[in-house]
Write a protein that holds these residues in place. Structure first.
Motif, PDB file in Angstrom:
ATOM      1  N   PRO A  59      45.354   2.775  31.305  1.00  0.00           N
ATOM      2  CA  PRO A  59      44.976   1.400  31.043  1.00  0.00           C
ATOM      3  C   PRO A  59      45.771   0.839  29.869  1.00  0.00           C
ATOM      4  O   PRO A  59      46.406   1.573  29.106  1.00  0.00           O
ATOM      5  N   LEU A  60      45.710  -0.484  29.714  1.00  0.00           N
ATOM      6  CA  LEU A  60      46.508  -1.167  28.715  1.00  0.00           C
ATOM      7  C   LEU A  60      46.339  -0.543  27.332  1.00  0.00           C
ATOM      8  O   LEU A  60      45.224  -0.252  26.901  1.00  0.00           O
ATOM      9  N   ALA A  61      47.473  -0.362  26.675  1.00  0.00           N
ATOM     10  CA  ALA A  61      47.513   0.198  25.319  1.00  0.00           C
ATOM     11  C   ALA A  61      48.706  -0.435  24.616  1.00  0.00           C
ATOM     12  O   ALA A  61      49.538  -1.089  25.258  1.00  0.00           O
ATOM     13  N   GLU A  62      48.782  -0.247  23.318  1.00  0.00           N
ATOM     14  CA  GLU A  62      49.901  -0.797  22.573  1.00  0.00           C
ATOM     15  C   GLU A  62      51.214  -0.385  23.233  1.00  0.00           C
ATOM     16  O   GLU A  62      51.409   0.789  23.554  1.00  0.00           O
ATOM     17  N   GLY A  63      52.082  -1.362  23.476  1.00  0.00           N
ATOM     18  CA  GLY A  63      53.367  -1.105  24.113  1.00  0.00           C
ATOM     19  C   GLY A  63      53.379  -1.382  25.609  1.00  0.00           C
ATOM     20  O   GLY A  63      54.447  -1.494  26.203  1.00  0.00           O
ATOM     21  N   SER A  64      52.218  -1.480  26.252  1.00  0.00           N
ATOM     22  CA  SER A  64      52.184  -1.843  27.667  1.00  0.00           C
ATOM     23  C   SER A  64      52.762  -3.245  27.819  1.00  0.00           C
ATOM     24  O   SER A  64      52.626  -4.083  26.924  1.00  0.00           O
ATOM     25  N   THR A  65      53.416  -3.497  28.951  1.00  0.00           N
ATOM     26  CA  THR A  65      53.938  -4.834  29.216  1.00  0.00           C
ATOM     27  C   THR A  65      53.551  -5.274  30.617  1.00  0.00           C
ATOM     28  O   THR A  65      53.229  -4.458  31.482  1.00  0.00           O
ATOM     29  N   PHE A  66      53.561  -6.568  30.807  1.00  0.00           N
ATOM     30  CA  PHE A  66      53.498  -7.205  32.116  1.00  0.00           C
ATOM     31  C   PHE A  66      54.189  -8.543  31.952  1.00  0.00           C
ATOM     32  O   PHE A  66      54.506  -8.934  30.820  1.00  0.00           O
ATOM     33  N   PRO A  67      54.509  -9.233  33.034  1.00  0.00           N
ATOM     34  CA  PRO A  67      55.329 -10.438  32.909  1.00  0.00           C
ATOM     35  C   PRO A  67      54.813 -11.419  31.857  1.00  0.00           C
ATOM     36  O   PRO A  67      53.676 -11.867  31.897  1.00  0.00           O
ATOM     37  N   PHE A  69      54.248 -10.840  28.655  1.00  0.00           N
ATOM     38  CA  PHE A  69      53.452 -10.304  27.549  1.00  0.00           C
ATOM     39  C   PHE A  69      53.753  -8.841  27.256  1.00  0.00           C
ATOM     40  O   PHE A  69      54.092  -8.063  28.143  1.00  0.00           O
ATOM     41  N   ARG A  70      53.514  -8.493  26.001  1.00  0.00           N
ATOM     42  CA  ARG A  70      53.534  -7.107  25.529  1.00  0.00           C
ATOM     43  C   ARG A  70      52.228  -6.903  24.764  1.00  0.00           C
ATOM     44  O   ARG A  70      51.809  -7.788  24.016  1.00  0.00           O
ATOM     45  N   VAL A  71      51.579  -5.756  24.939  1.00  0.00           N
ATOM     46  CA  VAL A  71      50.344  -5.473  24.217  1.00  0.00           C
ATOM     47  C   VAL A  71      50.708  -5.091  22.781  1.00  0.00           C
ATOM     48  O   VAL A  71      51.390  -4.096  22.553  1.00  0.00           O
ATOM     49  N   ALA A  72      50.258  -5.913  21.840  1.00  0.00           N
ATOM     50  CA  ALA A  72      50.516  -5.664  20.419  1.00  0.00           C
ATOM     51  C   ALA A  72      49.440  -4.767  19.822  1.00  0.00           C
ATOM     52  O   ALA A  72      49.709  -3.991  18.905  1.00  0.00           O
ATOM     53  N   ALA A  73      48.201  -4.886  20.332  1.00  0.00           N
ATOM     54  CA  ALA A  73      47.090  -4.064  19.844  1.00  0.00           C
ATOM     55  C   ALA A  73      46.050  -3.949  20.945  1.00  0.00           C
ATOM     56  O   ALA A  73      45.784  -4.917  21.658  1.00  0.00           O
ATOM     57  N   ALA A  74      45.490  -2.772  21.068  1.00  0.00           N
ATOM     58  CA  ALA A  74      44.411  -2.532  22.026  1.00  0.00           C
ATOM     59  C   ALA A  74      43.372  -1.652  21.336  1.00  0.00           C
ATOM     60  O   ALA A  74      43.567  -0.447  21.202  1.00  0.00           O
ATOM     61  N   LEU A  75      42.303  -2.279  20.882  1.00  0.00           N
ATOM     62  CA  LEU A  75      41.216  -1.578  20.219  1.00  0.00           C
ATOM     63  C   LEU A  75      40.020  -1.625  21.161  1.00  0.00           C
ATOM     64  O   LEU A  75      39.303  -2.634  21.207  1.00  0.00           O
ATOM     65  N   PRO A  76      39.817  -0.571  21.965  1.00  0.00           N
ATOM     66  CA  PRO A  76      38.789  -0.603  23.009  1.00  0.00           C
ATOM     67  C   PRO A  76      37.436  -1.106  22.514  1.00  0.00           C
ATOM     68  O   PRO A  76      36.938  -0.694  21.464  1.00  0.00           O
ATOM     69  N   GLY A  77      36.898  -2.050  23.281  1.00  0.00           N
ATOM     70  CA  GLY A  77      35.603  -2.623  22.963  1.00  0.00           C
ATOM     71  C   GLY A  77      35.621  -3.635  21.835  1.00  0.00           C
ATOM     72  O   GLY A  77      34.585  -4.194  21.484  1.00  0.00           O
ATOM     73  N   ARG A  78      36.815  -3.903  21.266  1.00  0.00           N
ATOM     74  CA  ARG A  78      36.887  -4.813  20.107  1.00  0.00           C
ATOM     75  C   ARG A  78      37.942  -5.900  20.223  1.00  0.00           C
ATOM     76  O   ARG A  78      37.650  -7.063  19.992  1.00  0.00           O
ATOM     77  N   GLU A  79      39.195  -5.513  20.559  1.00  0.00           N
ATOM     78  CA  GLU A  79      40.267  -6.512  20.553  1.00  0.00           C
ATOM     79  C   GLU A  79      41.425  -6.087  21.439  1.00  0.00           C
ATOM     80  O   GLU A  79      41.833  -4.924  21.437  1.00  0.00           O
ATOM     81  N   LEU A  80      41.965  -7.074  22.165  1.00  0.00           N
ATOM     82  CA  LEU A  80      43.194  -6.898  22.932  1.00  0.00           C
ATOM     83  C   LEU A  80      44.122  -8.033  22.512  1.00  0.00           C
ATOM     84  O   LEU A  80      43.806  -9.206  22.727  1.00  0.00           O
ATOM     85  N   ALA A  81      45.231  -7.683  21.873  1.00  0.00           N
ATOM     86  CA  ALA A  81      46.176  -8.689  21.386  1.00  0.00           C
ATOM     87  C   ALA A  81      47.465  -8.596  22.199  1.00  0.00           C
ATOM     88  O   ALA A  81      48.103  -7.541  22.253  1.00  0.00           O
ATOM     89  N   LEU A  82      47.819  -9.710  22.820  1.00  0.00           N
ATOM     90  CA  LEU A  82      49.026  -9.809  23.622  1.00  0.00           C
ATOM     91  C   LEU A  82      49.995 -10.745  22.914  1.00  0.00           C
ATOM     92  O   LEU A  82      49.580 -11.759  22.352  1.00  0.00           O
ATOM     93  N   GLU A  83      51.276 -10.419  22.964  1.00  0.00           N
ATOM     94  CA  GLU A  83      52.280 -11.298  22.380  1.00  0.00           C
ATOM     95  C   GLU A  83      53.421 -11.473  23.368  1.00  0.00           C
ATOM     96  O   GLU A  83      53.616 -10.639  24.250  1.00  0.00           O
ATOM     97  N   GLY A  84      54.144 -12.567  23.214  1.00  0.00           N
ATOM     98  CA  GLY A  84      55.278 -12.817  24.084  1.00  0.00           C
ATOM     99  C   GLY A  84      56.187 -13.878  23.499  1.00  0.00           C
ATOM    100  O   GLY A  84      55.872 -14.513  22.489  1.00  0.00           O
ATOM    101  N   ARG A  85      57.299 -14.043  24.168  1.00  0.00           N
ATOM    102  CA  ARG A  85      58.247 -15.079  23.758  1.00  0.00           C
ATOM    103  C   ARG A  85      59.124 -15.433  24.954  1.00  0.00           C
ATOM    104  O   ARG A  85      59.289 -14.637  25.878  1.00  0.00           O
ATOM    105  N   HIS A  86      59.674 -16.622  24.896  1.00  0.00           N
ATOM    106  CA  HIS A  86      60.670 -17.059  25.870  1.00  0.00           C
ATOM    107  C   HIS A  86      61.444 -18.211  25.249  1.00  0.00           C
ATOM    108  O   HIS A  86      61.295 -18.481  24.049  1.00  0.00           O
ATOM    109  N   ARG A  87      62.275 -18.864  26.023  1.00  0.00           N
ATOM    110  CA  ARG A  87      63.152 -19.915  25.483  1.00  0.00           C
ATOM    111  C   ARG A  87      62.412 -21.024  24.752  1.00  0.00           C
ATOM    112  O   ARG A  87      62.959 -21.649  23.856  1.00  0.00           O
ATOM    113  N   PHE A  88      61.168 -21.304  25.127  1.00  0.00           N
ATOM    114  CA  PHE A  88      60.474 -22.471  24.617  1.00  0.00           C
ATOM    115  C   PHE A  88      59.343 -22.169  23.644  1.00  0.00           C
ATOM    116  O   PHE A  88      58.773 -23.089  23.070  1.00  0.00           O
ATOM    117  N   SER A  89      58.985 -20.894  23.487  1.00  0.00           N
ATOM    118  CA  SER A  89      57.814 -20.585  22.677  1.00  0.00           C
ATOM    119  C   SER A  89      57.773 -19.115  22.272  1.00  0.00           C
ATOM    120  O   SER A  89      58.294 -18.249  22.971  1.00  0.00           O
TER     121      SER A  89
END
Length: 165
Positions: A59-67, A69-89
């Motif tokens: 299951p999703l953990a730090e370093g997992s990716t999908f189109p 997004f990249r998982v920046a933090a995965a603290l089960p039961g507490r927080e899932l932080a996704l980050e990403g970037r592209h030309r506009f943002s």
């Protein structure tokens, strides 16, 4: 760019009639399914996101990716932080799970982003200004709520309704 340094865009909240562990599992399933759809990969390619495929631990953990997004933090039961970037943002979508009483979890989806330049400003107007982003996040939270409140295989947990804020 550090997530905390990104400007706040919005936050959407729902109360779920389920324990945080059940919400966590549902969140992982729904996020994975929503952002790994073929149209998400096409969109990520169109806007120039470097993360265009699902990879990394499941299951999703730090370093997992999908189109998009990249998982920046995965603290089960507490927080899932996704980050990403592209030309506009450059952006982050952070899901916070908070205790909301016996058998209830508050799920918050916080968006942070920067939209540099004229093209970024136009993109912000298209995505944020039209309400499309908010509608998508509300649909995602509703899907997590429905999935969380369903009995998990072998648990026998009842489906006991919910309240959305």
């Amino acid at each position: 760019m550090e997530i905390a340094s990104l400007p706040f865009v919005d936050e959407h909240v729902t109360v779920i009639a389920a324990e945080a562990d059940d919400v966590w599992h549902a969140l992982g399933e729904i996020v994975e399914r929503s952002f790994s759809a073929p149209r998400a990969a096409g969109y990520a390619r169109l806007v120039g996101s470097p993360d265009r495929t699902a990879s990394g631990p499941r299951p999703l953990a730090e370093g997992s990716t999908f189109p998009g997004f990249r998982v920046a933090a995965a603290l089960p039961g507490r927080e899932l932080a996704l980050e990403g970037r592209h030309r506009f943002s450059t952006y982050a979508l952070i899901f916070h799970l908070d205790h909301a009483g016996p058998g209830r979890t508050l799920l918050r989806a916080e968006t942070r982003a920067v939209f540099p330049g004229l093209a970024g400003g136009l993109y912000r107007r298209l995505v944020i200004g039209t309400g499309g982003h908010a509608a998508g996040i509300r649909r995602l939270l509703s899907a997590v709520r429905r999935r969380s409140e369903q009995p998990r295989s072998g648990t026998g947990a009842p489906d006991n309704g919910s309240q959305q804020e």
